[in-house]
Design a protein around this motif. Structure first.
Motif, mmCIF file in Angstrom:
data_model
loop_
_atom_site.group_PDB
_atom_site.id
_atom_site.type_symbol
_atom_site.label_atom_id
_atom_site.label_comp_id
_atom_site.label_asym_id
_atom_site.label_seq_id
_atom_site.Cartn_x
_atom_site.Cartn_y
_atom_site.Cartn_z
ATOM 1 N N ALA A 68 -2.161 -9.386 -1.846
ATOM 2 C CA ALA A 68 -3.310 -8.708 -2.176
ATOM 3 C C ALA A 68 -4.375 -9.513 -1.782
ATOM 4 N N GLU A 80 -1.266 -2.364 -12.200
ATOM 5 C CA GLU A 80 -2.527 -3.129 -12.831
ATOM 6 C C GLU A 80 -2.801 -2.730 -14.140
ATOM 7 N N THR A 126 -2.762 4.490 -11.459
ATOM 8 C CA THR A 126 -3.006 3.448 -10.319
ATOM 9 C C THR A 126 -2.695 3.887 -9.220
ATOM 10 N N VAL A 128 -2.678 2.977 -4.931
ATOM 11 C CA VAL A 128 -2.953 1.727 -4.063
ATOM 12 C C VAL A 128 -2.361 2.109 -2.729
ATOM 13 N N PRO A 150 -7.545 -0.088 -3.810
ATOM 14 C CA PRO A 150 -7.029 -1.336 -3.693
ATOM 15 C C PRO A 150 -5.885 -1.089 -2.343
#
Length: 258
Positions: A68, A80, A126, A128, A150
């Motif tokens: 990341a 997260e 979340t 990603v 992200p």
């Protein structure tokens, strides 16, 4: 006017077998006829999402690591702090058409479709993106294309283990403390329309978390519309705005009639 093609401006409809032009009354009747089928499709979608929320879970036993922007992170870190996680496998890496300037065209269209994630985050979820490109290349691409989700680098067999090593797809996970479970996968044709708040939430084990949904007992649910907010106004301890509650009551009543 016949059903054969009518010449529009610059003749762009020439050669097309277009539908007939009818009166407003006939048009409304045709719309109402089609609306019956559309509502049936909507109900079928709701029923399918309810069944998806009852899919068995698969324990994730292996530890996965990703790169990341701030260093190495685990699969659990990708949540997260939220309860649910959606990981989209995007193809941006050596060997992919467009590299190194661009990601896969299809995956880039998916990225362009991503709605404001504050609303998804507000439902404890979340999103990603994950690719094999180094973080420096991902940062460069995101800046060029204006993407803000992200986006991590796959460093191990995560993509192969979850069926997205040769084709894009969304894998869905939920965690209970340190235990992580895979709950669903959407790929191929089912994947191309993903991007709205609702398409993301409908693939998760907890769904939209609204009271009208058919969910297993004990699942978190709140009144329809009440949790909605401006994307820059969500806070962890925010109570529903009283004025919005009044306004949304009418919308909730209309929702039940659909």
């Amino acid at each position: 006017m016949s059903t054969s093609a009518r010449n529009g401006k610059n003749g762009e409809l020439a050669g097309m077998q277009t539908p007939p032009v009818v009166s407003p009354q006939a048009w409304e009747a045709a719309r109402e006829k089609l609306l019956v089928k559309e509502k049936a499709q909507l109900r079928a979608h709701d029923a399918l999402a309810a069944e998806r929320r009852r899919m068995p879970w698969m324990a994730v036993e292996k530890e996965y690591k990703f790169e990341a922007p701030d260093g190495t992170v685990s699969l659990l870190d990708l949540f997260e702090g939220r309860r649910q996680l959606i990981v989209y496998r995007a193809f941006f890496e050596p060997g992919v058409y467009g590299w190194p300037e661009q990601a896969c065209r299809g995956c880039s269209m998916v990225a362009d479709q991503v709605s404001h994630l504050a609303h998804v985050n507000a439902r404890d979820t979340t999103l990603v993106f994950a690719s094999r490109a180094p973080q420096a290349d991902i940062a460069r691409l995101k800046a060029r294309m204006g993407w803000e989700m992200p986006w991590v680098t796959i460093t191990d067999s995560f993509d192969k283990d979850f069926g997205v090593d040769e084709w894009h797809g969304h894998n869905v996970f939920i965690h209970d403390g340190d235990r992580i479970f895979r709950t669903y996968l959407i790929n191929s044709r089912g994947d191309e329309a993903i991007g709205t708040v609702w398409s993301y939430l409908d693939m998760t084990p907890l769904g939209r978390q609204e009271v009208w949904e058919n969910s297993p007992a004990g699942y978190p649910q709140t009144p329809t519309y009440k949790w909605w907010n401006w994307h820059d106004s969500y806070t962890a301890d925010a109570e529903p705005d009283k004025k919005w509650v009044e306004v949304s009551d009418a919308g909730e009543a209309a929702f039940r009639d659909q």
